[in-house]
Enzyme design. Structure first.
Site, mmCIF file in Angstrom:
data_model
loop_
_atom_site.group_PDB
_atom_site.id
_atom_site.type_symbol
_atom_site.label_atom_id
_atom_site.label_comp_id
_atom_site.label_asym_id
_atom_site.label_seq_id
_atom_site.Cartn_x
_atom_site.Cartn_y
_atom_site.Cartn_z
ATOM 1 N N ASP A 18 1.933 2.283 4.747
ATOM 2 C CA ASP A 18 2.517 1.005 4.320
ATOM 3 C C ASP A 18 1.315 0.238 3.786
ATOM 4 O O ASP A 18 0.455 -0.187 4.565
ATOM 5 C CB ASP A 18 3.145 0.253 5.497
ATOM 6 C CG ASP A 18 3.776 -1.057 5.026
ATOM 7 O OD1 ASP A 18 3.171 -1.734 4.180
ATOM 8 O OD2 ASP A 18 4.882 -1.380 5.470
ATOM 9 N N HIS A 19 1.229 0.088 2.477
ATOM 10 C CA HIS A 19 -0.039 -0.400 1.929
ATOM 11 C C HIS A 19 -0.346 -1.836 2.361
ATOM 12 O O HIS A 19 -1.484 -2.274 2.271
ATOM 13 C CB HIS A 19 -0.094 -0.224 0.403
ATOM 14 C CG HIS A 19 0.640 -1.266 -0.377
ATOM 15 N ND1 HIS A 19 1.984 -1.211 -0.601
ATOM 16 C CD2 HIS A 19 0.210 -2.402 -0.977
ATOM 17 C CE1 HIS A 19 2.346 -2.262 -1.322
ATOM 18 N NE2 HIS A 19 1.300 -3.000 -1.561
ATOM 19 N N HIS A 32 7.129 -3.606 4.515
ATOM 20 C CA HIS A 32 6.068 -4.617 4.466
ATOM 21 C C HIS A 32 6.376 -5.857 5.306
ATOM 22 O O HIS A 32 5.547 -6.327 6.067
ATOM 23 C CB HIS A 32 5.805 -5.045 3.020
ATOM 24 C CG HIS A 32 5.586 -3.898 2.075
ATOM 25 N ND1 HIS A 32 4.920 -2.757 2.434
ATOM 26 C CD2 HIS A 32 5.946 -3.719 0.779
ATOM 27 C CE1 HIS A 32 4.866 -1.926 1.396
ATOM 28 N NE2 HIS A 32 5.491 -2.487 0.384
#
Ligand code: BG6
Length: 534
Positions: free
Chosen positions: A206-207, A269
């Site tokens: 999950d950046h 996010h």
């Protein structure tokens, strides 16, 4: 977990507390990227690896092997990557010496991901390295279409490249998002992947977790006594989490039709940021302790039944409008989008966390495309003062205190409090204090993927999503999605591009006497100041 504060060298070294001693060593390895011809590789992965090389953070020896179907040679792929780097590198121009050093470690392996010969070819390319450590340690990065994740793992396993007991070296799988489409498919994918690799070998991306400001939420909360003492239902009135984007879906209409804002942003996010903001202190900074607390938090979120979804969740879809003076088409007019699509490009929701700390405190989350500005921030809105003295005199004009964690852009933290207007009057008005990353640490802003790749090479899973975590997040999203399925959007659920989403999103907060606070744009930058929507 390892704190990295390169620019903090400007500060007195004695004042820097390094957590867990030194970072885990990054050992020589091979990084094989599946989906090497894709956008993610060109825009994010290669620039991130190049910067790690430039900043001397990569292992002493490493090789990068791109795997994809298109016909290319090592030389032509290198040339292509150089073009991508010229375009997408966060530092320009590209450093010729570093590029030379980097590019000679880059190789290409052509093949269909469903063909066993591709993996035999990859195994051969990997075996070509003269360094036994490079041959023995492998990071397989799945940047393919999600439908291929399980197949690639299976074929890697069949080719002897991935196993639960890899012998003297290590083998890791990095899996891009989206991880599943709903709870059932995420569970199925988890089952398949863990058939070929142990959970400890799987790094789900999950950046947002790679962003400095998101990592800082933990440091900020648990290294500052003054805030943590207030971090509960006694002092906090509600929390607003906004992730707004100025862009529409652009060329990603095909993907977006299958995802929508709920799956694309909220399930991952937004819930990750929420978990970090609201979780209990972990027993240590080890990956499992932190992830245990995040899972506990996600499980404490009150599930939404379909009646709750009607009351607590607002979806929206943009129609044609203007963003920054530019005309934008409506979502239904975007390429690869159905003309009668009901996919949401905006979601606002009210969540409650049923635990001792947060009982009764609303958490408002919102995200959308084609909104007036791009910003991500968490606003902690404290309770108002008692209704005597200034509060009694000023009424609603006396703003309650707020702490804004500015995740991006203009990264920093702002604290808003009231002060006396100088002079003889008794006027009180809000003022604020800002901490800015740029001012404090200089303009060093690594891309999230740099940090994530480095942690995966080091084998530290703190910034990656664990199996139970991804499933807990899907459980929340599924409840909402089910309530929407088969229900066409109503007129109230549309918003013009360039506005702050459907009016129903305002009503969601107004019901409890709250209002969304919009980040003000000061000199073209979001300074995290808040004003009420007018
Ligand atoms: C991605 C989503 O995961 O995150 C995109 O698929 C979105 O739709 C992007 O635009 C936002 O990331 P960032 O880092 O630009 O806030």
């Amino acid at each position: 977990m390892v704190l990295r504060m390169n620019q903090a060298q400007q500060l007195d070294e004695l004042m820097i507390c390094r957590l867990n001693g030194e970072r885990k060593a990054v050992e020589p390895c091979t990084i094989a990227i599946f989906g090497a011809s894709g956008d993610l590789t060109a825009r994010k992965l290669i620039p991130a690896l190049y910067h790690l090389q430039k900043e001397k953070q990569m292992p002493t020896e490493y090789r990068i092997i791109g795997v994809a179907r298109r016909e290319k040679t090592d030389a032509s792929w290198r040339e292509e990557l150089r073009g991508a780097l010229d375009e997408f590198s966060r530092t320009k121009p590209v450093d010729e010496v570093e590029w030379k050093e980097f590019s000679q470690r880059v190789f290409y392996c052509r093949g269909d991901l469903a063909d066993a010969a591709t993996y035999a070819n990859l195994a051969q390319t990997m075996a070509n390295s003269s360094d036994p450590a490079v041959r023995g340690n492998s990071l397989f990065y799945l940047a393919t279409s999600p439908s291929q994740f399980a197949e690639v793992a299976k074929r890697l396993n069949a080719a002897g490249l991935l196993s639960k007991d890899p012998g003297p070296g290590w083998q890791r799988l990095v899996v891009e998002k989206p991880f599943g489409h709903d709870l059932e498919s995420a569970r199925a994918l988890n089952r398949e992947l863990t058939h070929y690799a142990r959970e400890q070998q799987i790094f789900r991306i999950d950046h947002y977790l790679g962003k400095e400001t998101v990592q800082n939420i933990l440091m900020f909360r648990f290294s500052n006594a003054i805030f943590e003492r207030l971090w509960n239902r006694e002092s906090i009135d509600h929390v607003q989490l906004t992730v707004s984007e100025k862009l529409g879906v652009g060329q990603r209409g095909g993907y977006y039709e299958e995802a929508g804002a709920l799956r694309d942003m909220v399930q991952n996010h937004l819930l990750q940021v929420l978990a970090l903001v609201a979780m209990e202190p972990p027993v240590s900074l080890e990956a499992e302790s932190i992830r245990d607390e995040k899972v506990k938090l996600l499980k404490s979120i009150r599930p939404l039944q379909s009646g709750d979804v009607v009351r607590q969740v607002v979806r929206g879809q943009y129609f044609a409008g203007n963003v920054d003076g530019q005309t934008r088409p409506g979502y239904r007019q975007e390429a690869k989008v159905r003309a009668d699509s009901n996919v949401e490009t905006y979601v606002a929701l009210e969540l409650f966390i049923d635990n001792w700390r947060w009982s009764g405190v609303p958490f408002y989350l919102r995200t959308g495309k084609n909104l007036p500005i791009s910003t991500s921030e968490v606003r902690i809105q404290f309770r108002p003062t008692p209704n005597v003295l200034f509060a009694a005199q000023c009424g609603p004009k006396l703003d309650p205190n707020a702490l804004v964690l500015r995740l991006q852009p203009d990264e920093g933290i702002s604290l808003r409090f009231n002060g006396k207007v100088p002079g003889t009057s008794e006027q009180v008005r809000p003022v604020r204090m800002h901490f800015s990353y740029d001012a404090e640490f200089g303009a060093y802003t690594p891309e999230a993927y740099e940090r994530l790749l480095l942690e995966a090479i080091a084998g530290d899973a703190t910034l990656f999503i664990r199996r139970d975590e991804v499933e807990a997040a899907w459980q929340i999203a599924d409840g909402i999605q089910k309530a929407w399925d088969g229900k066409p959007l109503s007129n109230r659920e549309f918003y013009a591009a360039g506005t702050w989403g459907p009016v129903a999103a305002d009503d969601l907060l107004a019901r409890e006497g709250h209002a969304w606070r919009e980040p003000v744009v000061v000199n073209g930058e979001n300074k995290g100041l808040a004003v009420k929507r007018t």
